[in-house]
Design a protein around this motif. Structure first.
Motif, PDB file in Angstrom:
ATOM      1  N   VAL A 247       0.830  -1.211   0.000  1.00 30.48           N
ATOM      2  CA  VAL A 247       0.000   0.000   0.000  1.00 30.48           C
ATOM      3  C   VAL A 247       0.864   1.262   0.000  1.00 30.48           C
ATOM      4  CG1 VAL A 247      -1.841   1.246   1.192  1.00 30.48           C
ATOM      5  CG2 VAL A 247      -1.816  -1.254   1.219  1.00 30.48           C
ATOM      6  N   GLY A 248       1.919   1.236   0.796  1.00 27.56           N
ATOM      7  CA  GLY A 248       2.771   2.415   0.889  1.00 27.56           C
ATOM      8  C   GLY A 248       3.879   2.475  -0.134  1.00 27.56           C
ATOM      9  N   ASN A 249       3.984   1.443  -0.981  1.00 25.99           N
ATOM     10  CA  ASN A 249       5.029   1.407  -2.017  1.00 25.99           C
ATOM     11  C   ASN A 249       6.425   1.668  -1.463  1.00 25.99           C
ATOM     12  OD1 ASN A 249       3.196   0.937  -4.220  1.00 25.99           O
ATOM     13  ND2 ASN A 249       2.603   3.096  -4.079  1.00 25.99           N
ATOM     14  N   ARG A 250       6.627   1.249  -0.202  1.00 25.46           N
ATOM     15  CA  ARG A 250       7.926   1.341   0.475  1.00 25.46           C
ATOM     16  C   ARG A 250       8.380   2.793   0.692  1.00 25.46           C
ATOM     17  NH1 ARG A 250      11.844  -3.056   0.946  1.00 25.46           N
ATOM     18  NH2 ARG A 250      13.864  -2.233   1.522  1.00 25.46           N
ATOM     19  N   THR A 251       7.481   3.744   0.506  1.00 31.17           N
ATOM     20  CA  THR A 251       7.824   5.160   0.698  1.00 31.17           C
ATOM     21  C   THR A 251       6.817   5.888   1.588  1.00 31.17           C
ATOM     22  OG1 THR A 251       6.646   5.749  -1.345  1.00 31.17           O
ATOM     23  CG2 THR A 251       9.017   5.334  -1.520  1.00 31.17           C
ATOM     24  N   ASP A 252       5.567   5.438   1.601  1.00 30.90           N
ATOM     25  CA  ASP A 252       4.500   6.118   2.349  1.00 30.90           C
ATOM     26  C   ASP A 252       4.233   5.363   3.665  1.00 30.90           C
ATOM     27  OD1 ASP A 252       2.353   7.495   3.292  1.00 30.90           O
ATOM     28  OD2 ASP A 252       1.070   7.168   1.539  1.00 30.90           O
ATOM     29  N   TYR A 253       4.441   6.061   4.783  1.00 25.79           N
ATOM     30  CA  TYR A 253       4.294   5.437   6.103  1.00 25.79           C
ATOM     31  C   TYR A 253       2.930   5.683   6.738  1.00 25.79           C
ATOM     32  CZ  TYR A 253       9.367   4.842   5.914  1.00 25.79           C
ATOM     33  OH  TYR A 253      10.637   4.486   5.537  1.00 25.79           O
ATOM     34  N   LYS A 254       2.003   6.243   5.975  1.00 24.43           N
ATOM     35  CA  LYS A 254       0.706   6.637   6.534  1.00 24.43           C
ATOM     36  C   LYS A 254       0.008   5.473   7.232  1.00 24.43           C
ATOM     37  CE  LYS A 254      -3.905   8.233   5.144  1.00 24.43           C
ATOM     38  NZ  LYS A 254      -4.749   8.680   3.986  1.00 24.43           N
ATOM     39  N   TRP A 255      -0.096   4.325   6.560  1.00 25.13           N
ATOM     40  CA  TRP A 255      -0.851   3.217   7.131  1.00 25.13           C
ATOM     41  C   TRP A 255      -0.107   2.531   8.263  1.00 25.13           C
ATOM     42  CZ3 TRP A 255      -5.795   2.431   6.940  1.00 25.13           C
ATOM     43  CH2 TRP A 255      -6.529   3.030   5.911  1.00 25.13           C
TER      44      TRP A 255
END
Length: 439
Positions: free
Chosen positions: A396-404
């Motif tokens: 979900v975060g594509n290894r860059t987005d830490y939102k979840w």
């Protein structure tokens, strides 16, 4: 496993028939014997010191795992999926909990000192073998499984011994021992960071193995029971789950581990993503450790006045809010520092207060066994939760987005509040005197 044993908790009650023990540490029931050593005095404080040293290496290293996680993600295994790398920390953390189920039977057979020595040899051996590891699966077995099991044995011994030597100051004693986690992080984090830069990952593990032997070896020398003490011989007894106190603590432990590891494993990487250096992120781990150590000591001490369950409800609610409002919505380094500090302060009471509640609620011979059962659920939570977070971060975060990652951490803490509210309701309804006690 003893499935048919009828468990009698009457030993944990006061002299008056049918009167239950208050969760407040000062109301711990004691077994008075002729010529027994007085509690809370003299040798008890040496025991406390050894317990702090014992806790420094296992959980101090786990708190510093953000250094390893960042190194593995960015340097050692840059092309390896995060969900695969996460199995190193998953097994280290889960085995640090699950291995506690063996402590009771080991104590019954080898005593406190012998069991402590076993934990030292297994944990240090894990570090030593990790120094020769070059693959993820090898680190899973060495830095993960062996280190975790060795640490779990030491951790269980460390929370059992204060219950044998302290009565009036039991909450403070257990909180101080568990605060060794933060103290260990303050020492291990900079050593690990500088050692990796100066001599590489292999020699860093060897240095940690030597530290492990020296620090935890103190407990092997000084640990002993204050009076006659018999530990339950069975590895695990699920009959304890018939008691709502154990059941609710187990569920809370299962749920909280995911939220706790979201902060310890991913926060350093999220602040690097804001543009800071890995060295800066490593330094912040020490800030986290100071607040974590403070939270552990304060929660154990304040339990006498405010009540263990109230502290748990408040702390976990605060941590969930901080993760959602500051860590998730914050976009600057100062906001992240405040968030990381508050997470350190409020994330740890369950690790302290579950041991205090167990030490007060159960006979001493069952303390190690019930601690092990709660730890087993925590380990199960780590095995399921940490890889799930890594999978979400990858997919979900594509290894860059830490939102979840942040949202999952907050949900984990919020969900434990249900267990604590139910625990408080049960205790109040089970005995009218709890209505006048700090819970």
């Amino acid at each position: 496993m003893e499935k048919t044993e009828k468990i009698d908790y009457s030993e944990s009650q006061n002299d008056q028939a049918g009167q239950q023990v208050d969760l407040a540490p000062e109301n711990v029931a004691s077994i008075q014997e002729v010529d027994e050593i007085p509690p809370d005095k003299g040798y008890a404080w040496l025991i406390l010191f050894a317990g702090v040293l014992n806790y420094m290496m296992p959980f101090g290293t786990l708190n510093a795992f953000g250094v390893f996680q960042t190194y593995y993600l960015l340097v050692m295994f840059p092309n390896e999926p995060a969900r695969n790398i996460s199995w190193i920390s998953t097994m280290a953390l889960s085995c640090s909990y699950i291995g506690s189920i063996f402590a009771s039977s080991l104590i019954a057979r080898f005593g406190l000192r012998g069991t402590n020595l076993i934990g030292t040899l297994v944990g240090a051996g894990g570090f030593l073998l990790a120094s020769f590891s070059t693959k993820v699966w090898q680190l899973v077995l060495t830095q993960g499984v062996l280190f975790g099991i060795g640490g779990s044995i030491l951790i269980n011994v460390s929370v059992v011994v204060p219950s044998l030597w302290f009565e009036k100051h039991l909450g403070l004693a257990i909180g101080t021992v568990i605060a060794g986690t933060g103290l260990g992080s303050l020492i291990i984090t900079p050593i690990t960071t500088q050692a990796i830069k100066a001599v590489g990952i292999s020699w860093t593990f060897r240095i940690l193995a030597l530290m492990y032997c020296v620090l935890t070896g103190v407990g092997t020398i000084v640990f002993k029971p204050r009076k006659h003490f018999v530990s339950a011989k069975s590895v695990i007894n699920l009959q304890h789950l018939k008691d709502p106190v154990a059941l609710l603590l187990c569920f809370a432990g299962f749920l909280v581990v995911t939220g706790y590891t979201c902060g310890t494993l991913y926060f350093p990487a999220t602040i690097v993503a804001l543009g800071t250096t890995k060295q800066y992120a490593s330094n912040l781990i020490m800030v986290f450790s100071v607040f974590s150590m403070t939270g552990r000591i304060l929660s154990g001490q304040l339990a006498r006045r405010l009540g263990s369950v109230k502290i748990l409800i408040f702390s976990h609610a605060m941590n969930g809010l901080v993760m959602i409002l500051l860590w998730n919505l914050g976009k600057s380094v100062p906001v992240y520092i405040v968030a990381y500090s508050l997470i350190g302060l409020f994330s740890v009471p369950l690790f302290t207060l579950s041991s205090v509640i167990i030490a007060n609620h159960y006979p001493k011979k069952y303390i190690s066994q019930v601690n092990g059962l709660v730890s087993l659920f925590m380990g199960a939570g780590a095995i399921l939760g940490i890889p799930l977070v890594g999978l979400v971060f990858d997919v979900v975060g594509n290894r860059t987005d830490y939102k979840w990652v942040k949202i999952i951490g907050a949900i984990s803490y919020f969900s434990t509040i249900i267990c604590f509210v139910l625990l408080r309701i049960y205790l109040i309804k089970s005995d009218p005197k709890y209505r006048l006690s700090p819970l």
